[in-house]
Design an enzyme around this catalytic site. Structure first.
Site, PDB file in Angstrom:
ATOM      1  N   ILE A  49       0.829  -1.088   0.041  1.00 40.82           N
ATOM      2  CA  ILE A  49       0.034   0.180  -0.058  1.00 40.82           C
ATOM      3  C   ILE A  49       1.034   1.096   0.008  1.00 40.82           C
ATOM      4  O   ILE A  49       1.773   1.483   0.915  1.00 40.82           O
ATOM      5  CB  ILE A  49      -0.814   0.020   1.168  1.00 40.82           C
ATOM      6  CG1 ILE A  49      -1.663  -1.246   1.315  1.00 40.82           C
ATOM      7  CG2 ILE A  49      -1.573   1.199   1.231  1.00 40.82           C
ATOM      8  CD1 ILE A  49      -2.484  -1.229   2.553  1.00 40.82           C
ATOM      9  N   LYS A 104       5.164   0.492  12.639  1.00 41.52           N
ATOM     10  CA  LYS A 104       4.627   1.292  11.413  1.00 41.52           C
ATOM     11  C   LYS A 104       3.809   2.630  11.720  1.00 41.52           C
ATOM     12  O   LYS A 104       3.795   3.557  10.981  1.00 41.52           O
ATOM     13  CB  LYS A 104       3.555   0.355  10.502  1.00 41.52           C
ATOM     14  CG  LYS A 104       4.342  -1.089   9.904  1.00 41.52           C
ATOM     15  CD  LYS A 104       3.488  -2.035   9.836  1.00 41.52           C
ATOM     16  CE  LYS A 104       4.298  -3.291   9.191  1.00 41.52           C
ATOM     17  NZ  LYS A 104       3.621  -4.488   9.106  1.00 41.52           N
ATOM     18  N   GLY A 122       4.738 -10.076   1.840  1.00 37.98           N
ATOM     19  CA  GLY A 122       4.999 -10.786   0.751  1.00 37.98           C
ATOM     20  C   GLY A 122       5.655 -10.445  -0.406  1.00 37.98           C
ATOM     21  O   GLY A 122       5.949  -8.956  -0.394  1.00 37.98           O
TER      22      GLY A 122
HETATM   23  N1  HSE Z   1       4.910  -9.361   9.930  1.00 34.40           N
HETATM   24  C1  HSE Z   1       4.224  -8.387   9.109  1.00 34.40           C
HETATM   25  C2  HSE Z   1       2.718  -8.546   8.973  1.00 34.40           C
HETATM   26  C3  HSE Z   1       4.904  -8.103   7.740  1.00 34.40           C
HETATM   27  O1  HSE Z   1       2.323  -9.905   9.380  1.00 34.40           O
HETATM   28  O2  HSE Z   1       1.952  -7.966   8.602  1.00 34.40           O
HETATM   29  C4  HSE Z   1       5.923  -7.443   8.190  1.00 34.40           C
HETATM   30  O3  HSE Z   1       5.712  -5.966   8.579  1.00 34.40           O
END
Ligand code: HSE
Length: 429
Positions: A139, A208, A305
């Site tokens: 995103i 994040k 991913g």
């Molecule tokens: N482990 C994270 C998730 C992805 O499951 O969204 C990497 O930040």
């Protein structure tokens, strides 16, 4: 006249690094057309040179030490995809910036802990540091906030930004299995980080959120001020009770500037099942941005991913190839304010679950303890009675988190309450 290529040095050839190699090969013409110059890989570094990754890296210069990538004269942009808040990732990024090389990274932990210093280092040497892939995978939310929404005063940023947690929670609801069974399933599918606490403890999503808050509110990244709560305490009955009341439980991040300071929290919340955030399924991420001019923007997509994360890396790389420059957090590092952290000050209703001793007067004592803490009961639910204790759910009227905490403290130490009570905020998004 053909333009000189932009030469990448990739440090880290895990899932995302391999994805970047694939895009550079597969889309060479498209990238050149869009960037106005070729994008090439000059050098790579990873733990093992010989591992079969499904891509041929024989044509690229090899470095055992990722920091050496950051010193190479034939590298214009260091793409850091190793991860980790310190150690080789930090050394590589610092060396690159000190040498005036641009950096593109997917490393949320590094930026959440050292974002201000790295932004200052980038500006000092005239380099650009970009991190679209660090937040919500594919995103383009960093670009949305830094560029497209730059004309707004941002009032609130919310998001479901850990796909693994959302996978576990939605699968609990769909399969009627408990947390431990779904944690194991996520583990077997390879969804969990090497340290699962990063996912289920809310840390990854908290990293994040702290990055988005810095851009949204023009403040220094302050991960330590994020109120963090993971999903380990969520039981199947919470999910089922919530569903009966028209809610779903999500690990929700909220950042907003209040009169008392910057509120940043990442915690499980009950959200209306029909809202965009409440309806989010599986490993998908969603970020909701509210600004004074746009009202509300909803971004939804794959949060992790190979393809999605490499896509975000390449968006930053193409910007650099085009000569686009933007400050790391959207404004010069020296102008980022030190925000005063504020605990969740906006009152909300809470869902409180506890196990009561099934004795005369127990309920009256609980009601009195809630009342003494200033918490008013809106509804009470009770089923699944198993002697000698009885599970009880209260939904409160709107109250402050501090009042809920005071009530929990009183409840936890009273012998009529058989197990530690759990409180989950109800967020009307
Ligand atoms: N482990 C994270 C998730 C992805 O499951 O969204 C990497 O930040």
């Amino acid at each position: 006249m053909s333009q000189s290529p932009l030469r990448l040095g990739i440090a880290g050839l895990g899932t995302v690094g391999v994805g970047v190699v694939r895009i550079v090969r597969k889309h060479a013409k498209l990238l050149e057309a869009r960037a106005g110059r070729p994008i090439e890989i000059a050098a790579v570094s990873a733990r093992s040179r010989d591992k079969d990754r499904g891509v041929d890296i024989a044509h690229y210069a090899w470095e055992d030490d990722p920091v050496a990538i950051a010193r190479r004269d034939d590298v214009d942009v260091v793409v850091e995809l190793m991860g980790g808040s310190d150690g080789p990732a930090k050394a590589t990024v610092e060396t690159a910036l000190a040498n005036g090389k641009h950096v593109v990274t997917a490393n949320k932990a590094l930026l959440a802990h050292h974002g201000q210093d790295l932004a200052e280092a980038a500006e000092a040497s005239g380099a650009v540091l970009r991190f679209e892939a660090a937040v919500a995978g594919g995103i383009p939310v960093v670009k949305a906030l830094t560029e497209g929404l730059a004309g707004n005063e941002i009032t609130r940023v919310m998001g479901v930004m850990n796909g693994t947690c959302n996978y576990i929670l939605t699968r609990m609801e769909a399969t009627h299995q408990g947390y431990n069974a779904l944690f194991e399933e996520a583990h077997k599918l390879g969804y969990l980080e090497a340290d699962p606490q990063l996912d289920v403890g809310g840390i990854d999503a908290g990293h994040k959120l702290s990055l988005l808050a810095a851009i949204a509110f023009g403040t220094r990244v302050d991960f330590d001020a994020v109120e963090l709560e993971g999903i380990e305490q969520i039981e199947l009955r919470d999910i089922e009770e919530a569903a009966e009341m028209g809610y779903r439980i999500k690990l929700l991040g909220v950042a907003q500037m209040t009169g008392r300071g910057l509120e940043q929290r990442m915690s499980p919340c009950l959200l209306p099942a029909a809202s965009p955030l409440g309806a989010l399924e599986g490993g998908t991420n969603m970020v909701v941005i509210e600004g004074d001019m746009v009202e509300q923007i909803v971004l939804r997509g794959p949060g992790a991913g190979e393809g999605p994360t490499a896509s975000a890396v390449m968006g930053d790389v193409i910007d650099l190839a085009r000569g686009f420059r933007v400050a790391t957090f959207g404004q010069p590092a020296a102008t980022l304010a030190k925000a005063k952290p504020a605990r969740a000050v906006v009152p909300a209703p809470y869902y409180i679950r506890m196990e009561l001793q099934d004795k005369p007067g127990a309920m009256a004592k609980v009601a009195a303890m809630l009342g003494d803490a200033g918490v008013s009961i809106d509804r009470m639910r009770q089923h699944g009675h198993k002697e000698p204790t009885a599970p009880v759910i209260f939904v409160t009227h709107k109250c402050a988190r501090s009042q809920v905490d005071e009530a929990l403290e009183r409840l936890a130490t009273n012998p009529v309450v058989a197990s530690a009570p759990v409180a989950i905020r109800i967020e009307e998004v």
